[in-house]
Structure formats: C-alpha cells, structure tokens
Design an enzyme around this catalytic site. Structure first.
Site, PDB file in Angstrom:
ATOM      1  N   ASP A   3       8.211 -29.205 -10.782  1.00 21.34           N
ATOM      2  CA  ASP A   3       8.109 -29.955  -9.518  1.00 21.34           C
ATOM      3  C   ASP A   3       8.102 -29.033  -8.298  1.00 21.34           C
ATOM      4  OD1 ASP A   3      10.656 -28.998  -9.733  1.00 21.34           O
ATOM      5  OD2 ASP A   3      11.662 -30.897  -9.291  1.00 21.34           O
ATOM      6  N   ASP A  31      21.252 -18.476  -9.463  1.00 21.05           N
ATOM      7  CA  ASP A  31      21.953 -19.745  -9.661  1.00 21.05           C
ATOM      8  C   ASP A  31      22.760 -19.749 -10.953  1.00 21.05           C
ATOM      9  OD1 ASP A  31      19.780 -19.747 -11.384  1.00 21.05           O
ATOM     10  OD2 ASP A  31      18.742 -21.396 -10.418  1.00 21.05           O
ATOM     11  N   GLU A  58      16.206 -28.169  -5.300  1.00 21.41           N
ATOM     12  CA  GLU A  58      15.368 -29.290  -5.720  1.00 21.41           C
ATOM     13  C   GLU A  58      14.521 -29.800  -4.559  1.00 21.41           C
ATOM     14  OE1 GLU A  58      15.178 -29.654  -8.690  1.00 21.41           O
ATOM     15  OE2 GLU A  58      17.044 -29.922  -9.777  1.00 21.41           O
TER      16      GLU A  58
HETATM   17  C1  GLP Z   1      15.554 -23.718 -13.839  1.00 27.98           C
HETATM   18  C2  GLP Z   1      16.029 -22.483 -13.061  1.00 27.98           C
HETATM   19  C3  GLP Z   1      14.903 -21.899 -12.226  1.00 27.98           C
HETATM   20  C4  GLP Z   1      13.670 -21.692 -13.102  1.00 27.98           C
HETATM   21  C5  GLP Z   1      13.212 -23.022 -13.660  1.00 27.98           C
HETATM   22  C6  GLP Z   1      11.976 -22.897 -14.535  1.00 27.98           C
HETATM   23  O1  GLP Z   1      15.560 -24.851 -13.052  1.00 27.98           O
HETATM   24  N1  GLP Z   1      17.137 -22.779 -12.208  1.00 27.98           N
HETATM   25  O2  GLP Z   1      15.337 -20.668 -11.652  1.00 27.98           O
HETATM   26  O3  GLP Z   1      12.651 -21.098 -12.347  1.00 27.98           O
HETATM   27  O4  GLP Z   1      14.274 -23.568 -14.435  1.00 27.98           O
HETATM   28  O5  GLP Z   1      12.348 -22.417 -15.797  1.00 27.98           O
HETATM   29  P1  GLP Z   1      11.322 -21.895 -16.896  1.00 27.98           P
HETATM   30  O6  GLP Z   1      10.992 -20.505 -16.514  1.00 27.98           O
HETATM   31  O7  GLP Z   1      12.103 -21.978 -18.175  1.00 27.98           O
HETATM   32  O8  GLP Z   1      10.158 -22.808 -16.861  1.00 27.98           O
END
Ligand code: GLP
Length: 261
Positions: free
Chosen positions: A136, A67, A143
């Site tokens: 979440d 993404d 989402e």
């Molecule tokens: C963002 C990214 C996800 C990731 C999530 C959790 O939303 N698009 O790919 O898994 O954050 O991030 P973190 O690893 O910093 O908790």
C-alpha cells in the site's frame, strides 16, 4: 529521484550492496538506516559476503533500524531484533553498542522515541537509509495517512499490513502484533540518502504511485519525491506499472557511460 531498474532480484540487491560498499569505503564510520522484511535479505547476504570474502570492514559502522513490533520479546522468532541478528548482525563486525533497534519491551514509548531520535542526531544523522515498501506504499511502519512530517513514534498497523505480515506468524492475522515503534517520515527524510528497494509484481502498483503519482500521505513513500538524494532500485516486475521505464533505463545507462569515462 533516480530510478534504477534491474533484470532481477539478485542484480538489484547486488547494485544496492555496491552503493553501500562504496559509501563505506569513503566513510568507514558510516551511519546506516536499516530495514527488515523479505526485500533487503539479498542485500544483507551480499554485504556479509563482502565482509567475509573481500574483508569489507564494518567495525566503525553505526546502524539504526526503522521499526520494531511492540509487545513481543526480543527473542521472539519474528521480532526485528531476531531478524537483524539472523540476517546481518551475527555475521559482520558491527560493534553491538553501535546497533540500534527500537525497543519492543519499553514501558515508556514516548520517552524511548525521543531518545531514539536524539541518538540518531548524536551519531551525526543517517548517511544511507535502506527502505522497503509495503503493497500500500508504506515505509517503515508509517501507514497510509501518517503525517509526512512524523517523528519516531508508536503506530497501529493497518489491516493490509497485518494481513501481509500474517504469513510470518503462521498465517494467523491475530498473532501479528497490532502496534509497532517506527521512525517517522520526517525522520526518514533527514537521511542524507534513501535507498528504496522493491521486487515482484505485488509491489508494482505501490512503486508506480510512489514514483509517478501525487505526493500524498495515503502513499507514504511518495514523499521521497521531495528528497534530493533518493535511489529507487527495482526489478522489472516491480517496474511494470511505471510509465517512464524507457527514460529511467536511458538515464541510468548514461550515468554508467559517464562513470566509465
Ligand atoms: C513491513 C516493514 C517494512 C517493509 C514492509 C515490506 O511492513 N515494516 O519496513 O518494507 O513490511 O516487507 P517485504 O519486504 O517483506 O515485502
């Protein structure tokens, strides 16, 4: 689902890096699906170390990132292009033309998303998709309520994701781009293997719902229960809401026993 519980973050990223190293040694032209966020940083560090110290060769590897935010330039310090350059691409020998990240500046998102899907297909599909998880239960930027069959597309970020990611934008929730291009859940599910990483108690609830809860679009990661080859790699704190910890640990110990015979 294979659930591997490690004592801490360092060990979980070590195991993840070994899974990728072993796959790369078997298939030098491995196609990797990559994730951003704080969780995979230790994995990228371990792979960079393997490149520098053990001469692990990435010269035939192709990568596809999950993404990217829409509406900020590539050079923005919080763009996923910058993240991948800083933590991985600038430190290993993956050819530039093999690195794919959704374009955040395209005018025609729909056409871009179709091309992204096509490019993944032309590369032979993703061999290993690395995933983090939102508090979440989201994966990529899919989402809660995302179609479980979705393809690469543009998504509006949920309030909880905007709030979680505000920390990277000086704590200002209004500075976080509201939209992103993300691989769909259907796209992710076509990867030959998924490797979901999570650490910390803030992920415990999402992990328990994803692994032991019902499959629902309200917890997008729960769809991984339908994937034939998913490895969930978590630390003790992220495992703290799971009911079957004893079973997962015993299963993994048995797997190691069989491998050492
Ligand atoms: C963002 C990214 C996800 C990731 C999530 C959790 O939303 N698009 O790919 O898994 O954050 O991030 P973190 O690893 O910093 O908790």
């Amino acid at each position: 689902m294979e659930v591997i519980i490690q004592p801490d973050y360092h060990q979980l990223t070590t195991v993840a890096s070994e899974i990728i190293r072993d796959a790369l040694l078997k298939k030098p032209n491995l196609v990797l699906g990559l994730a951003t966020g704080s969780t995979p940083i230790g994995l990228y560090k371990a792979l960079v170390r393997m490149y520098k110290e053990d001469r692990l060769d990435f010269s035939e590897v192709t990568t596809f990132n999950l993404d990217e935010y829409v509406g900020i330039p590539y050079q923005h310090p919080q763009s996923y292009h910058t993240f991948m350059a800083n933590y991985f691409f600038d430190h290993v020998n993956i050819p530039k033309e093999n690195q794919h990240i959704p374009q955040n500046t395209t005018e025609n998102h729909e056409a871009f998303c179709e091309v992204y899907e096509e490019t993944i297909k032309r590369a032979g599909g993703i061999d290993i998709q690395v995933l983090g998880i939102g508090t979440d239960g989201h994966i990529g930027f899919n989402e809660a309520s995302s179609s479980l069959a979705s393809r690469t597309r543009i998504k509006t970020l949920s309030r909880s994701t905007l709030e979680a990611n505000a920390a990277h934008f000086g704590g200002d929730v209004n500075a976080v781009p509201e939209m992103a291009i993300t691989m769909g859940i259907g796209t992710i599910m076509e990867a030959k293997q998924c490797l979901l990483l999570a650490n910390g108690v803030s992920k415990a609830d999402a992990i328990a719902k994803a692994i032991e809860g019902p499959i629902t679009s309200m917890v997008p990661a729960s769809i991984l229960q339908m994937h034939s080859k998913t490895v969930v790699l978590i630390d003790e704190t992220a495992a703290s809401d799971l009911k079957e910890v004893e079973y997962y640990k015993r299963s993994y110990a048995n797997k190691l026993k069989l491998q050492s015979r």
